[in-house]
Design a protein around this motif. Sequence first.
Motif: not given
Ligand SMILES: CC(C)(COP(=O)(O)OP(=O)(O)OC[C@H]1O[C@@H](n2cnc3c(N)ncnc32)[C@H](O)[C@@H]1OP(=O)(O)O)[C@@H](O)C(=O)NCCC(=O)NCCS
Length: 390
Positions: A128-130, A145-150, A198-202, A206-212, A331-333
């Motif tokens: 949907a965000l895409a 979006f993670p790909g675009v910002f990567a 190293p939980r790479y999203v794109a 990594k996970l902590f580089d993304c807003s939730p 937005l991140k946290a």
């Molecule tokens: C990063 C992302 C892919 C993670 O989604 P997910 O893999 O489904 O993660 P889950 O919801 O299953 O959460 C897994 C764990 O990571 C944590 N978590 C989820 N997203 C997080 C984030 N962005 N930062 C830190 N921790 C996060 C959750 O709290 C959970 O922790 P727990 O296991 O201790 O309960 C998702 O948050 C995302 O797509 N973010 C980007 C959104 C976006 O693109 N917004 C628009 C921007 S232009």
Amino acid sequence: MPLKNTCIVSGAQTKFGKLDGVTLREMFTEAVDKATVGAGIDKKDIQAAFIGTFIPEMLIHQGHTAPLLLDYAGLKGLPATRHEAACASGATALRAAIMAIESGFYDTVLVAGAEKMTSVSTNRVTEALAAAADDEFESSLGLTFPGVFAIAAVAHMEKYGTTEEDMARVAVKAHDNASTNPLAQFQKPVSLEKAMTPRYVAWPLKLFDCSPISDGAAAMVLTSTEKAKEYTDLPIKVVGTGQASASMNLSDRGELTSFEATVSAGRRAYDMAGLGPKDMDFAVVHDCFTIAEIIASEDLGFFEPGQGAAAVKDGITARDGDKPINPMGGLKAVGHPVGATGVKQAVVVYKELMGDAGPNQVDKNETGIVHNFGGTGATCVVNIMRRADA
Ligand SMILES: CC(C)(COP(=O)(O)OP(=O)(O)OC[C@H]1O[C@@H](n2cnc3c(N)ncnc32)[C@H](O)[C@@H]1OP(=O)(O)O)[C@@H](O)C(=O)NCCC(=O)NCCS
């Protein structure tokens, strides 16, 4: 010429996060109630509403949100218009409200934003965000979006030597600030080591580089300078506003390490306010990904291109630094319920300027700037706000 007539007299948000069982209309109503009756403002004073929502059709099968939400919040009958500009929906609603007050068309209006994102899967949200990217050239080919910002992050790394650790430091700062913000989605500090997991999203993000993915709503009341005296001794003035757009398609951009709409919107807001980057005591910027905060801090003129990461490392952008950025957690946290974000960011600036940010209060708080963008910066809005006594 600085704007003269537009004041903010209240601002509030709901808690952001995974709000199980709470509907879009309930979140919206909570934010509106906090920003009106909760702030001593009679709902009868509101003459019109400007509302940001981005993708309710795709996430909760609900369109035409403005009259629906307004009715539920007890404001049925008022002119209510929805503004959609991807993640900048909230700020475009705010800017329309600013123009309506500044022109004298209305005395007192409501600005609000809301999004319910967590009731569907992450895959569904990502798809949907895409929709905020160019479908013909980007999203239909699998770019998310993670790909675009990567792509932007890789360009910044290549050109300026920015590292994954530099980006992780933005996350550490964000989580640190959010740890004292009771309305934040994440309220625990994270170590640099954890942010580097190293939980790479794109890659390299990594996970902590993304807003939730988040639910939440925010609202504020704007009024004319004359009318503001009825509500408060210390209105917050909007002194400059700028908006700009850029090509949706990244391949049409000359530069990937800077977002041209941020530069243009920032320049327009600075010119209107008669102020510059050095005059900003603090900033609230659109950190949908950690690299986005670094780039925004350069595009808004706080640091030279390529110096944004060093500023984070040196603590300059920390809450107690010389140029605090996202002092309540960003937005991140704090979370990113997309349609609510632009309004929530302005609420943060309002609270900091009022001296009402509790443990997240910045020391210097006469002038603040807020930056909200949509998609990969194809829409950008920048507003500058000042204490009336500054
Ligand atoms: C990063 C992302 C892919 C993670 O989604 P997910 O893999 O489904 O993660 P889950 O919801 O299953 O959460 C897994 C764990 O990571 C944590 N978590 C989820 N997203 C997080 C984030 N962005 N930062 C830190 N921790 C996060 C959750 O709290 C959970 O922790 P727990 O296991 O201790 O309960 C998702 O948050 C995302 O797509 N973010 C980007 C959104 C976006 O693109 N917004 C628009 C921007 S232009």
